[in-house]
Design an enzyme around this catalytic site. Structure first.
Site, mmCIF file in Angstrom:
data_model
loop_
_atom_site.group_PDB
_atom_site.id
_atom_site.type_symbol
_atom_site.label_atom_id
_atom_site.label_comp_id
_atom_site.label_asym_id
_atom_site.label_seq_id
_atom_site.Cartn_x
_atom_site.Cartn_y
_atom_site.Cartn_z
ATOM 1 N N PHE A 65 -35.342 -48.743 19.888
ATOM 2 C CA PHE A 65 -36.740 -48.924 20.295
ATOM 3 C C PHE A 65 -37.001 -50.385 20.630
ATOM 4 C CE2 PHE A 65 -36.515 -49.610 15.741
ATOM 5 C CZ PHE A 65 -37.335 -50.710 15.528
ATOM 6 N N CYS A 66 -38.090 -50.607 21.381
ATOM 7 C CA CYS A 66 -38.555 -51.959 21.707
ATOM 8 C C CYS A 66 -40.058 -51.878 21.939
ATOM 9 C CB CYS A 66 -37.824 -52.523 22.925
ATOM 10 S SG CYS A 66 -38.101 -51.582 24.444
ATOM 11 N N THR A 67 -40.650 -52.930 22.441
ATOM 12 C CA THR A 67 -42.107 -52.992 22.561
ATOM 13 C C THR A 67 -42.659 -51.955 23.526
ATOM 14 O OG1 THR A 67 -41.973 -55.363 22.154
ATOM 15 C CG2 THR A 67 -44.069 -54.523 22.977
ATOM 16 N N ILE A 107 -42.891 -49.069 21.139
ATOM 17 C CA ILE A 107 -43.713 -49.186 19.928
ATOM 18 C C ILE A 107 -45.199 -49.051 20.257
ATOM 19 C CG2 ILE A 107 -44.335 -50.712 18.019
ATOM 20 C CD1 ILE A 107 -41.569 -52.139 18.639
#
Length: 287
Positions: free
Chosen positions: A190-192, A219
């Site tokens: 996952f990332c922003t 996220i």
């Protein structure tokens, strides 16, 4: 008396952050076409184009942004672009930049094919079940200072200063982490906003990892979608704008930005005698 319509000059600016991994045979030709379209529509912001896809944030007034996004889908053949919308009272950007790059998000691996060989999207509503599975290794693909602000419960922190360091981490530690399991694990990343973890899944697929997943919308979509009572997120999410960090429901967080080193500063760090508002924090006071 019929009221006058509002002046165009006071209409809010609409903002769209957009990315899509799609094979673009001639990035230079597409750049020229998109630059002309954006100029004609009065759009401001930055758009990056590479063989692997397109990435950027644009702002405009009225329907200009919608018209451009429709044309962008047509020109790239990308029916599924990841788009996040916002509004601002004033122009958030002062000029237009449309550029050709080797990669739309820099990993230092332009040989990858994220348009055709990336991991599997996981909707925010299905994410909890995946990462709670003991057969899943959860990896945060963001920079170390972002992870320090908040991350998912149980996630691996590669402690990388930049996304470009992620391939080195995988060679040094990530590959061994996966090999330490008795059975090949599932990998959830996952990332922003989704772009970095999607590119990272293409790296792992190229390195022979079969079951790789990434959080659709990142996220931010998770915090917007999943109720706080059901959330496995801990802390706040660093964002690359003046909000600095957000929490559940995308409410503004408690972090501020150090004007000396541009790093996030939490409430406890602001109590340090080395922190001077607008000048420095305990990370950069001696620089």
């Amino acid at each position: 008396m019929t009221p006058m319509p509002p002046s165009p000059s006071i209409r809010p600016w609409r903002i769209a952050s957009v990315y899509g991994f799609v094979t673009i045979p001639d990035p230079d030709a597409l750049r020229a076409r998109l630059h002309r379209l954006c100029e004609d529509a009065g759009l401001k912001g930055t758009l990056l184009i590479a063989h692997e896809g397109i990435n950027g944030t644009l702002a405009g007034q009225g329907t200009a942004l919608d018209d451009l996004l429709t044309e962008l889908r047509r020109l790239t053949g990308a029916a599924r672009l990841e788009i996040k919308h916002a509004e601002a009272a004033a122009a958030p950007f002062h000029r237009l930049k449309v550029r050709v790059k080797a990669e739309i998000v820099t990993l230092g691996r332009s040989d990858l094919d994220p348009a055709n060989r990336a991991g599997t999207y996981v909707e925010p509503t299905d994410w909890n079940a995946l990462i709670a599975d003991p057969d899943t290794i959860v990896i945060d693909t963001r920079n170390d200072y972002e992870v320090a602000v908040g991350t998912f419960e149980g996630a691996v922190d590669p402690r990388t200063p930049s996304f470009r360091d992620f391939p080195d981490w995988f060679e040094r530690a990530g590959r061994a982490l996966l090999a330490s399991r008795a059975q090949p694990p599932k990998v959830a990343m996952f990332c922003t906003g989704g772009i970095r973890c999607e590119k990272a899944t293409a790296l792992l697929k190229a390195e022979g990892v079969d079951e790789v997943f990434h959080l659709k919308g990142g996220i931010l979509k998770y915090l917007e979608t999943v109720p706080e009572a059901e959330s496995l997120w801990r802390g706040e999410c660093f964002v690359f704008d003046e909000r600095v960090a957000v929490g559940h429901g995308l409410e503004p967080g408690t972090h501020s930005l150090c004007r000396g080193c541009r790093m996030p500063v939490g409430p406890e760090e602001r109590q340090s005698p080395l922190y001077i508002e607008g000048v420095c924090c305990d990370r950069c006071h001696d620089r």
